[in-house]
Design a protein around this motif. Sequence first.
Motif, mmCIF file in Angstrom:
data_model
loop_
_atom_site.group_PDB
_atom_site.id
_atom_site.type_symbol
_atom_site.label_atom_id
_atom_site.label_comp_id
_atom_site.label_asym_id
_atom_site.label_seq_id
_atom_site.Cartn_x
_atom_site.Cartn_y
_atom_site.Cartn_z
ATOM 1 N N ILE A 1 54.376 93.027 46.809
ATOM 2 C CA ILE A 1 53.783 91.847 46.178
ATOM 3 C C ILE A 1 52.668 91.281 47.047
ATOM 4 C CG2 ILE A 1 54.246 89.460 45.485
ATOM 5 C CD1 ILE A 1 57.127 90.456 44.768
ATOM 6 N N ASN B 1 49.641 93.484 46.901
ATOM 7 C CA ASN B 1 48.935 93.304 45.625
ATOM 8 C C ASN B 1 48.033 92.085 45.671
ATOM 9 O OD1 ASN B 1 49.965 95.475 44.324
ATOM 10 N ND2 ASN B 1 51.578 94.352 43.260
ATOM 11 N N GLN B 2 48.602 90.967 46.197
ATOM 12 C CA GLN B 2 47.834 89.727 46.214
ATOM 13 C C GLN B 2 46.587 89.874 47.080
ATOM 14 O OE1 GLN B 2 50.964 87.149 47.371
ATOM 15 N NE2 GLN B 2 51.472 86.569 45.280
ATOM 16 N N TYR C 1 39.632 71.283 38.229
ATOM 17 C CA TYR C 1 40.503 71.113 37.065
ATOM 18 C C TYR C 1 39.661 71.148 35.803
ATOM 19 C CZ TYR C 1 44.470 69.517 34.361
ATOM 20 O OH TYR C 1 45.490 69.448 33.454
ATOM 21 N N GLY C 2 39.966 72.064 34.895
ATOM 22 C CA GLY C 2 39.205 72.193 33.660
ATOM 23 C C GLY C 2 39.808 71.382 32.549
ATOM 24 N N TYR C 3 40.133 72.042 31.433
ATOM 25 C CA TYR C 3 40.681 71.342 30.280
ATOM 26 C C TYR C 3 42.195 71.220 30.390
ATOM 27 C CZ TYR C 3 40.913 69.928 25.390
ATOM 28 O OH TYR C 3 41.116 69.236 24.236
ATOM 29 N N SER C 4 42.858 72.289 30.797
ATOM 30 C CA SER C 4 44.314 72.199 30.898
ATOM 31 C C SER C 4 44.859 72.839 32.171
ATOM 32 C CB SER C 4 44.966 72.823 29.661
ATOM 33 O OG SER C 4 44.391 74.064 29.375
ATOM 34 N N ILE D 1 39.004 84.168 38.332
ATOM 35 C CA ILE D 1 40.244 84.820 38.764
ATOM 36 C C ILE D 1 41.491 84.101 38.272
ATOM 37 C CG2 ILE D 1 39.406 86.115 40.754
ATOM 38 C CD1 ILE D 1 40.046 83.810 42.532
ATOM 39 N N GLU D 2 41.344 82.864 37.856
ATOM 40 C CA GLU D 2 42.528 82.157 37.372
ATOM 41 C C GLU D 2 42.103 81.044 36.427
ATOM 42 O OE1 GLU D 2 45.363 81.384 40.642
ATOM 43 O OE2 GLU D 2 45.998 79.702 39.402
ATOM 44 N N THR E 1 42.344 76.817 26.856
ATOM 45 C CA THR E 1 42.810 77.120 25.499
ATOM 46 C C THR E 1 42.406 78.534 25.096
ATOM 47 O OG1 THR E 1 42.137 74.856 25.104
ATOM 48 C CG2 THR E 1 42.992 76.080 23.236
ATOM 49 N N PRO E 2 43.373 79.353 24.630
ATOM 50 C CA PRO E 2 43.014 80.704 24.191
ATOM 51 C C PRO E 2 42.017 80.622 23.034
ATOM 52 C CG PRO E 2 45.398 80.426 24.252
ATOM 53 C CD PRO E 2 44.796 79.076 24.498
ATOM 54 N N GLY E 3 41.031 81.491 23.047
ATOM 55 C CA GLY E 3 40.055 81.515 21.961
ATOM 56 C C GLY E 3 38.913 80.540 22.139
ATOM 57 N N LEU E 4 39.091 79.516 22.998
ATOM 58 C CA LEU E 4 37.990 78.583 23.261
ATOM 59 C C LEU E 4 37.620 78.662 24.739
ATOM 60 C CD1 LEU E 4 39.230 75.552 21.132
ATOM 61 C CD2 LEU E 4 37.340 77.055 20.581
ATOM 62 N N GLY F 1 43.812 68.022 27.276
ATOM 63 C CA GLY F 1 42.543 67.734 27.917
ATOM 64 C C GLY F 1 42.405 66.283 28.337
ATOM 65 N N ALA G 1 56.082 92.967 41.589
ATOM 66 C CA ALA G 1 55.571 94.012 42.466
ATOM 67 C C ALA G 1 54.800 95.082 41.703
ATOM 68 C CB ALA G 1 56.727 94.651 43.231
ATOM 69 N N LYS H 1 52.353 87.503 35.605
ATOM 70 C CA LYS H 1 51.628 86.251 35.624
ATOM 71 C C LYS H 1 51.563 85.650 34.215
ATOM 72 C CE LYS H 1 47.565 84.524 37.928
ATOM 73 N NZ LYS H 1 46.204 84.895 38.349
ATOM 74 N N LEU I 1 42.157 80.451 14.982
ATOM 75 C CA LEU I 1 42.628 80.120 16.333
ATOM 76 C C LEU I 1 44.037 79.554 16.399
ATOM 77 C CD1 LEU I 1 39.962 78.525 18.606
ATOM 78 C CD2 LEU I 1 41.376 80.542 18.965
ATOM 79 N N ILE J 1 47.273 81.545 17.498
ATOM 80 C CA ILE J 1 47.699 81.874 18.857
ATOM 81 C C ILE J 1 47.966 80.625 19.698
ATOM 82 C CG2 ILE J 1 46.881 84.232 19.185
ATOM 83 C CD1 ILE J 1 44.351 83.095 20.393
ATOM 84 N N LEU J 2 47.705 79.436 19.124
ATOM 85 C CA LEU J 2 48.031 78.216 19.869
ATOM 86 C C LEU J 2 49.460 77.778 19.546
ATOM 87 C CD1 LEU J 2 44.680 76.316 19.373
ATOM 88 C CD2 LEU J 2 45.378 77.759 21.280
#
Lengths: 191, 195, 194
Positions: free
Chosen positions: A33, A36-37, A86-89, A110-111, A115-118, B192, C88, C95, C170, C173-174
């Motif tokens: 682990i 990997n990181q 800090y973004g939207y959520s 990277i992280e 919101t998915p799709g937006l 948000g 691992a 994640k 949308l 999936i929300l």
Amino acid sequence: MKYYLKLGFVLLIITIIASGVLAYINSITKPIIEKNQRKTKEEARLEVLPSAVTFDSISYFNDEVVYTGKNEKGEIVGYTFVASLYGYSGDVKSMIGVTPELAVNKIKIIEQKETPGLGANCQKQEFQKQFENKIKSSMMVDKDGGEIISITGATITTRTIANSIKTGLAMLEEITSELEELTSDKEEKVK
Amino acid sequence: MEFVAKIFSMAIAAIFVQNFVLARFLGLCPYIGVSKKLDSALGMGMAVIFVMTMASTFTWLIQTYLLVPFKIEFLQTIAFILTIASLVQLVEMVIQKTAPALYKALGVFLPLITTNCAVLGVAILNINEKFSFIEAILNGFFAGLGFTLVLLLMAGIREKLDKAELPKSMKGMPIAMIVAGCMALAFFGFAGLKI
Amino acid sequence: MTIFKEFTKGFVKENPVFVMALGLCPVLAVSSSVENAIGMGAAATFVLVFSNIFISLIKNFIPNKIRIPSYIVVIASFVTIVDMVMEAYVPALHKNLGLFIPLIVVNCIILGRAEAFAGKNNVIRSIVDGLGMGIGFTLALIVIAIIREILGAGQLLGFDVLPETYKPMLIAILAPGAFIVMGLLMGLMNMKKK
């Protein structure tokens, strides 16, 4: 009383066996682990600054190491740092590669927990590409009169990324000017 | 003053923005299962608030003073679930002895709480978010409050739904799910929100 | 009941998700993409099968009074193993699933099967039961995930399957979409039963 002692004893044995097995598996998986990181961060660094061969740490920013990238001859070809705000959520983290002239070379998200799709569309290549070759003063979203085209329906995410890079570049400016002073001091002393 | 502001923003986040049920999908079984009547929903909600606050307190202490110093973080899941299970047992026994009235109101719900994933969820989240001791306790309390809020809203709606004319196959669980979807949509408006 | 029937009962007739409404939290939380659904289903099936095996093996040595805590320790151990191994070897999936891997511990399906089946039956039957229920759980997850991913992203397993003119819905999936799709599917199951 004896009965309850027996109960406790049985439970204790089960727990001890379980802990033993887990400790063994943990000893196998933990190094993997950690490796990997490290590897994902190394890969991200190389991706945003492909011309560098070795990376030397010079400072800390957002709890992450700031690196200078050097080529085979030992010349500085750029810097990398992790931008985070800090973004939207949730926090949006991106690996930023910077040229020696302090313009963005390439960025890689990277992280993010947007919101998915937006907002999550910030992971798209087309979006990340537009940051290339931009300097600190042009890190502004189109809604605020800048050049960065925001993601449809996710101005906040775009603004967050732009601002996080902006503060990172300001930090780099400070560090590099300090470094230059140090090296010029040394040169003077040599003279 | 800054501390008060921080607590306030934590409360808003845990109750509305990141509501345990509607945004994080935790504690769905009691949310659907115990929301048929308003008064049982209230009992369940109170019991959850209590156990979540207690669980946040104890699991934080265990993580910080037991698991981390001995480097046995990999036992986190076992340690936390056992803590929660014994805590629930203990609370049940104490309440039964000291406050029979309260036991009558909450007693039936307490055993159900051990397998409520919201409790284990808040314990693990407190550690993942690197909260301080006070923050962890408050987060547990506010998360329970958020859970109770949507549970009560849902129970109120379902009491009315009973009298509604529905297609036979949609009665009960299916319509409850769709109502939950509409509530999640409403709560999405809080996303948000930052203070 | 024959072994074969024992195996297939979890698929439709006693499907843990649609019929018994157990373990809803992970179902709704990770079904936004088929990939996550398969990962979650596999992890839960592993825990289900192995905790069933162990519990049916040790059931005679455990005093009745500490039955539940012992089961919880066994289940929690397998969950921790899955958690560590996934982190691992498939870190990206680990994640994505995040909090919901440790939360398999409190998944009512697993403790429910341990208590209702593995604590009373022999090893072979317990394996078959665990596998059947695990597959039923995974199937339910995949069905919901297929609907949500196609409607909400126009994709299946990350590949575009709908023409580009399709504007993704949308909401599917929300979070709200998860509840609504689940409600409609449960209604559909009820309709078929009658």
